[in-house]
Design an enzyme around this catalytic site. Structure first.
Site, PDB file in Angstrom:
ATOM      1  CB  SER A 124      33.293   4.017  -4.975  1.00  0.00           C
ATOM      2  OG  SER A 124      33.897   3.121  -5.507  1.00  0.00           O
ATOM      3  NE  ARG A 169      33.159   5.570 -14.491  1.00  0.00           N
ATOM      4  CZ  ARG A 169      31.970   5.582 -13.541  1.00  0.00           C
ATOM      5  NH1 ARG A 169      31.315   4.792 -13.121  1.00  0.00           N
ATOM      6  NH2 ARG A 169      31.916   6.865 -12.822  1.00  0.00           N
ATOM      7  CG  HIS A 175      33.639   2.442  -9.752  1.00  0.00           C
ATOM      8  ND1 HIS A 175      33.236   2.485  -8.238  1.00  0.00           N
ATOM      9  CD2 HIS A 175      32.178   2.096 -10.341  1.00  0.00           C
ATOM     10  CE1 HIS A 175      31.940   2.790  -8.161  1.00  0.00           C
ATOM     11  NE2 HIS A 175      31.222   2.413  -9.467  1.00  0.00           N
TER      12      HIS A 175
END
Lengths: 207, 207
Positions: free
Chosen positions: B14, B37, B40
């Site tokens: 990812s 992050r 994500h």
């Protein structure tokens, strides 16, 4: 700086702004309420173009909630995001088995993700419940596999909005081909709050 | 359908895809980790263009966490989204006063939002803590007012990512003008998961 401090006013004004901002809101009032609640939660009007409903999914969800259906979530954040008080009034409860000791143990033994194992663990509770998967593509894939093996376990509604770049869009595309009542989102976007806001919009529609 | 089931592989892949997808990722490794992050968590590469850091904010956050700083959140979802285990190892705890009986009572008496009242209630714990506001613009507005009145209460870091169309972008613009260490997001987007993922990226950077 002056700012609105009345929660009801804030929400009402927010929903009004979303009406103006978001193109392609669905005409059906309940679908529209669901999409607007997602946009309210994410600040992202693009969801108006991404949400998919199977025919009758919203009504199936409403009916199940009215009958006290339980909700099974993939992660605790979806559980925390759902208005439990409203659900409990109707007789339903929310279950998330991700951190159940038995699930943790089985996942370690099999090498499967905890999210997959939690769906397997929930198997006997799937029928007539609402399954809300907001985070883990593997949970949604595994759920669809279980239902292929055991169609009699069919939930009343599957809300599937896993997020991310590895498996998320694929899992949602697979859901969107299934003959089950579903609500999903195209592409990489989604998440726990999106799944929770879909359930909450259904709950609010009943009050 | 074949799908990846190893959580570490999924996360690694990812992050690799996000590197390829998101334009304008920051060059600084820690800022880059924070933005990745968020992407994500949300599935939304646009965040690469929306995240703002004050100079030294990331280092201030790391330092505070290393010293066992507590985290004060506006809503329980931010609290639930943070990797508490990692924080606890460092000595910190997470507090959310939104549903504290005293906060509920005071909010009813004053007509202020519970989110504002919770910030007032947290006043004596603000100094050197990390404040993470992911949902309520009124919490962020009120925090900034409190700090104007009482600069000695300055937190080590303010993560302010309230979401929505009423006050959210205004509250974040105000934060971005302040001389405090902050991390925020421009525009209407944001949310509890965005705030939590910023804190988590900081926590993961320390391990």
């Amino acid at each position: 700086m002056k700012y609105l401090t009345n929660p009801r006013q804030i929400e009402a004004q927010s929903m009004k702004i979303i009406e103006g901002l978001a193109k392609n809101l669905p005409a059906d009032p309940l679908a529209r309420a669901v999409v607007k609640r997602i946009i309210h939660t994410t600040g992202d009007p693009q969801y108006a173009e991404l949400v998919l409903f199977s025919g009758g999914a919203l009504e199936a969800g409403q009916k199940a909630l009215r009958q006290g259906a339980n909700i099974i979530t993939d992660v605790n954040l979806v559980k925390t995001g759902i208005s439990a008080a409203r659900l409990n009034t109707l007789g339903g409860q929310i279950f998330c088995y991700l951190s159940h000791p038995e699930v943790v143990k089985r996942a370690q033994l099999t090498g499967k993700t905890r999210a997959m194992t939690a769906m397997e663990y929930a198997e006997t509770h799937l029928a007539n419940s609402i399954v809300a998967i907001g985070n883990a593509p593997t949970a949604l894939f595994r759920l669809l596999e279980i239902m292929e093996e055991k169609p009699q376990l069919r939930p009343a509604l599957i809300v599937g909005t896993p997020v991310g770049f590895v498996g998320a869009s694929e899992s949602k595309e697979l859901l969107a081909k299934m003959p089950y009542p579903f609500i999903t989102v195209q592409g990489n976007k989604g998440g726990s709050m999106v799944a929770a806001s879909i359930i909450n919009a259904l709950l609010y529609s009943l009050s």
